[in-house]
Scaffold this active site. Structure first.
Site, PDB file in Angstrom:
ATOM      1  N   CYS A 197      23.598  45.523  37.413  1.00 55.33           N
ATOM      2  CA  CYS A 197      24.615  46.425  37.957  1.00 55.33           C
ATOM      3  C   CYS A 197      24.522  46.614  39.467  1.00 55.33           C
ATOM      4  CB  CYS A 197      24.523  47.783  37.272  1.00 55.33           C
ATOM      5  SG  CYS A 197      24.352  47.674  35.486  1.00 55.33           S
ATOM      6  N   HIS A 332      25.196  56.078  41.852  1.00 56.36           N
ATOM      7  CA  HIS A 332      25.360  55.086  40.782  1.00 56.36           C
ATOM      8  C   HIS A 332      26.137  55.737  39.638  1.00 56.36           C
ATOM      9  CE1 HIS A 332      24.487  51.477  38.574  1.00 56.36           C
ATOM     10  NE2 HIS A 332      23.867  52.142  37.616  1.00 56.36           N
ATOM     11  N   HIS A 371      32.526  51.537  34.600  1.00 54.12           N
ATOM     12  CA  HIS A 371      31.410  50.840  35.235  1.00 54.12           C
ATOM     13  C   HIS A 371      31.813  49.398  35.507  1.00 54.12           C
ATOM     14  CE1 HIS A 371      27.586  49.619  36.473  1.00 54.12           C
ATOM     15  NE2 HIS A 371      26.832  49.995  35.462  1.00 54.12           N
TER      16      HIS A 371
END
Length: 486
Positions: A197, A332, A371
């Site tokens: 990620c 995040h 995401h």
């Protein structure tokens, strides 16, 4: 003694010129070892037809989320499998479309190229054009390419064992960066990064280093993420990370996982001194970056608050700034019940407890977009630059009640579902951007506004893309996107 031949004279002159260039580059690298890096252009594709920075800002400012059911035409050719999996997310409706002729690619080869690679080609072209750099002549400079791309090779699932040379060259992650360099004729470093990620922010970190070292004059950096087959979603679903209601509720008491999103973004970077010399429009400035690793935490995929704190502090040191300079942090923020509190604790330790009483606004674009995995870091950085441009903190979408595991009393951290004005009297003037990979690789960047007087730029007009649906011919005719998704 005979006089040297003209060819020998030319060879001597060439060697002298090459040596001079090397000396100049060495001096430049030493001078700019920690120098600021300008963002001079950006290309962007997000769900719901978002294709530029202004459209992206509208989504953020309004607190909208782009989450919807997967469009029917995107479920092909795996309709039955998708029926058994979570299929909500933010989707690029025409992600399977491409203009192969424009990029000199045969239709057959285009069908075998991962749509993520095809999207990177288009968005890289648009990023350069946005910077006022004609992609056709950019090869006169030393241009590097750094791409974040991760996950399973989803598109290879479409081949159903019918692979050939086109498929072999069209689906490896390394080819994503190499194809951009080859297509545009760029000769600087071209590297694909997979740190899960955090991939795109790790790519940006290396792009900054490449410019500071003088090994490239222009850098393209960013990332991409598409949901192309059920396989990757099935694997993620097994971990229990996906929110059952299909919403990313970052920092909220209802936080119970994230939802997947699609996106692609590439930014064009130059040394700030070069951008000012060339009269470039500067969108913002990267002052410092850092990456590190969780090491041995409580579990292989578990976040490490101490490592997150240290990567923020390392980026501050690289930027030669202090905690009091940071007024906004783009977190995040995946919206997991455990991960969010760990991250906020790290933010408080690195910035919030030492912020001199000045407000530190914290948010995450994942609440709006889901995401974006490998693309999440660069999209978060673009959000931070937009907040700096507007001097506004947009609301955290889907945020109503603070997660009870997050303790903010007595800290400088503020999380708002309503948004706020970014007052320089009350907060620092810079922003931090965090991106953490499930493998433990963490990245952070410190960004600031452009110089007070940055010129306008004449953007290169976008071509009239002749985009057609490019999918394997042996699977038959693909459904077209509905007009509403185009």
């Amino acid at each position: 003694m005979d006089n040297p031949s003209p060819r020998a004279d030319e060879g001597t002159a060439l060697r002298r010129a090459t040596q001079t260039i090397k000396q100049l580059r060495a001096q430049l690298a030493q001078q700019d070892a920690s120098g600021p890096i300008a963002v001079v252009g950006a290309g962007l594709r997000l769900g719901d037809g978002v294709r530029d920075l202004d459209a992206y800002w509208s989504v953020l400012a309004e607190g909208r989320n782009l989450i919807s059911d997967m469009p029917f035409h995107r479920r092909w050719p795996f309709e039955d499998e998708w029926d058994m999996l979570p299929s909500r997310g933010s989707f690029i409706g025409d992600a399977l479309d491409f203009d192969p002729e424009f990029f000199g690619i045969s239709p057959r080869a285009a069908q075998a190229i991962d749509p993520q690679h095809r999207l990177l080609l288009e968005v890289s072209w648009e990023a350069l054009a946005h910077a006022g750099i004609d992609p056709a002549v950019a090869r006169a400079e030393i241009v590097s390419v750094f791409v974040g791309i991760t996950g399973r090779h989803d598109y290879a699932d479409w081949a159903r064992q019918q692979t050939d040379a086109h498929w072999a060259l069209g689906n490896g992650h390394s080819f994503a960066a190499g194809r951009i360099a080859y297509t545009f004729g760029f000769t600087g470093p071209a590297v694909a990064f997979d740190s899960a990620c955090s991939s795109s922010l790790v790519a940006i970190h290396h792009a900054v280093g490449s410019l500071r070292r003088g090994e490239s004059d222009i850098a393209l950096a960013g990332g991409v993420n598409l949901v192309l087959s059920p396989g990757s979603t099935r694997a993620i679903n097994h971990t229990g990370s996906l929110a059952p209601d299909g919403l990313c509720k970052t920092f909220d008491a209802r936080a119970n996982g994230y939802v997947r999103g699609e996106g692609c973004a590439m930014i064009v970077l130059k040394r700030l001194a070069d951008a000012e010399r060339d009269g470039d429009r500067v969108l913002g400035v990267i002052h410092g970056t850092a990456i590190n690793q969780d090491g041995r935490s409580s579990g292989f995929t578990a976040p490490n608050a101490d490592a997150q704190r240290r990567v923020i502090e390392a980026a501050l040191a690289d930027a030669r700034r202090t905690a009091a300079d940071i007024g906004l942090l783009e977190a995040h923020g995946t919206g997991t019940a455990l991960g969010d509190p760990i991250e906020v604790n790290a933010i408080v330790a690195a910035l919030g407890a030492r912020n001199g009483g000045r407000t530190l606004h914290v948010g995450s674009a994942k609440a709006n977009l889901g995401h974006l995995e490998a693309a999440s870091g660069v999209v978060g950085l673009l959000k931070a630059l937009l907040c700096l441009r507007e001097r506004t903190v947009p609301p955290v979408a889907n945020f109503h009640t603070l997660n009870p595991r997050i303790e903010l009393e007595g800290t400088a951290v503020r999380i708002s579902g309503n948004g706020a004005t970014w007052s320089l009297d009350e907060s620092g003037a810079l922003a931090g951007v965090s991106s953490f990979g499930i493998i433990g690789t963490n990245a952070h960047a410190i960004v600031g506004p452009p110089p007070a007087h940055t010129p306008a730029v004449t953007e290169v007009p976008r071509p009239a893309w002749n985009r057609v649906t490019c999918v394997p011919s042996f699977l038959g005719t693909a459904p077209r996107a509905t007009p509403a998704l185009r």
